[in-house]
Design a protein around this motif. Structure first.
Motif, PDB file in Angstrom:
ATOM      1  N   SER A  85       5.201  -1.585   1.343  1.00  0.00           N
ATOM      2  CA  SER A  85       4.795  -1.636  -0.057  1.00  0.00           C
ATOM      3  C   SER A  85       3.358  -1.143  -0.225  1.00  0.00           C
ATOM      4  N   VAL A  86       2.477  -1.588   0.656  1.00  0.00           N
ATOM      5  CA  VAL A  86       1.085  -1.138   0.608  1.00  0.00           C
ATOM      6  C   VAL A  86       1.004   0.361   0.845  1.00  0.00           C
ATOM      7  N   ASP A  87       1.781   0.865   1.810  1.00  0.00           N
ATOM      8  CA  ASP A  87       1.805   2.301   2.085  1.00  0.00           C
ATOM      9  C   ASP A  87       2.268   3.087   0.864  1.00  0.00           C
ATOM     10  N   SER A  88       3.306   2.582   0.196  1.00  0.00           N
ATOM     11  CA  SER A  88       3.830   3.260  -0.999  1.00  0.00           C
ATOM     12  C   SER A  88       2.793   3.279  -2.114  1.00  0.00           C
ATOM     13  N   ALA A  89       2.128   2.177  -2.319  1.00  0.00           N
ATOM     14  CA  ALA A  89       1.098   2.111  -3.363  1.00  0.00           C
ATOM     15  C   ALA A  89      -0.053   3.059  -3.047  1.00  0.00           C
ATOM     16  N   GLU A  90      -0.433   3.135  -1.788  1.00  0.00           N
ATOM     17  CA  GLU A  90      -1.526   4.041  -1.415  1.00  0.00           C
ATOM     18  C   GLU A  90      -1.116   5.497  -1.625  1.00  0.00           C
ATOM     19  N   ARG A  91       0.118   5.839  -1.232  1.00  0.00           N
ATOM     20  CA  ARG A  91       0.587   7.218  -1.439  1.00  0.00           C
ATOM     21  C   ARG A  91       0.602   7.559  -2.928  1.00  0.00           C
ATOM     22  N   LEU A  92       1.064   6.634  -3.752  1.00  0.00           N
ATOM     23  CA  LEU A  92       1.095   6.852  -5.195  1.00  0.00           C
ATOM     24  C   LEU A  92      -0.321   7.053  -5.726  1.00  0.00           C
ATOM     25  N   HIS A  93      -1.226   6.207  -5.300  1.00  0.00           N
ATOM     26  CA  HIS A  93      -2.624   6.320  -5.732  1.00  0.00           C
ATOM     27  C   HIS A  93      -3.226   7.656  -5.293  1.00  0.00           C
ATOM     28  N   ASN A  94      -2.940   8.062  -4.063  1.00  0.00           N
ATOM     29  CA  ASN A  94      -3.521   9.298  -3.535  1.00  0.00           C
ATOM     30  C   ASN A  94      -2.923  10.554  -4.145  1.00  0.00           C
ATOM     31  N   THR A  95      -1.724  10.459  -4.708  1.00  0.00           N
ATOM     32  CA  THR A  95      -1.094  11.649  -5.277  1.00  0.00           C
ATOM     33  C   THR A  95      -1.208  11.727  -6.795  1.00  0.00           C
ATOM     34  N   THR A  96      -1.790  10.715  -7.422  1.00  0.00           N
ATOM     35  CA  THR A  96      -1.965  10.740  -8.872  1.00  0.00           C
ATOM     36  C   THR A  96      -3.048  11.748  -9.214  1.00  0.00           C
ATOM     37  N   PRO A  97      -2.757  12.694 -10.115  1.00  0.00           N
ATOM     38  CA  PRO A  97      -3.762  13.701 -10.472  1.00  0.00           C
ATOM     39  C   PRO A  97      -4.971  13.061 -11.161  1.00  0.00           C
ATOM     40  N   ASP A  98      -6.134  13.631 -10.905  1.00  0.00           N
ATOM     41  CA  ASP A  98      -7.363  13.112 -11.501  1.00  0.00           C
ATOM     42  C   ASP A  98      -7.427  13.342 -13.010  1.00  0.00           C
TER      43      ASP A  98
END
Length: 114
Positions: A85-98
């Motif tokens: 779950s933490v990995d998924s949240a981090e991937r989502l955060h890292n791929t969200t456009p600025d």
């Protein structure tokens, strides 16, 4: 010592010594390791590993027997789900456009009122 409960945020953040240490112990749940063995495997200092293990033990996330640390099978299943779950949240955060409108504060003000 109180074991970590599901009602709060997971106390381990990605890209930390604690995260790498608990991930290692979950992956190797059938064995126990001393700080030196973990440090050698993760290529970090024994002091960093000892500090991470102490924090994880205090949080109830790992168990200790004499000088070795481990994660029991039942606890490992639970932790594995939380780490995913933490990995998924981090991937989502890292791929969200600025430039995402929701990434800016007060975006709700731009919504049309009913």
């Amino acid at each position: 010592m109180e074991e970590h409960r599901n009602d709060g945020p997971f106390p381990v953040k990605p890209e930390t010594d604690e995260y790498e240490t608990i991930s290692f112990l979950v992956r190797n749940r059938k064995s126990s390791f001393n700080p030196s063995e973990i440090a050698s495997t993760l290529n970090v200092t024994e002091q960093e590993t000892s500090r991470a293990l102490s924090h994880l033990f205090d949080q109830g996330l790992v168990d200790r027997s004499q000088e070795s640390y481990y994660v029991g099978s039942e606890k490992a299943k639970h932790l594995q789900r939380q780490l995913k779950s933490v990995d998924s949240a981090e991937r989502l955060h890292n791929t969200t456009p600025d430039d995402d409108a929701y990434a800016e504060g007060e975006w709700e003000d731009d919504l049309a009122s009913r």
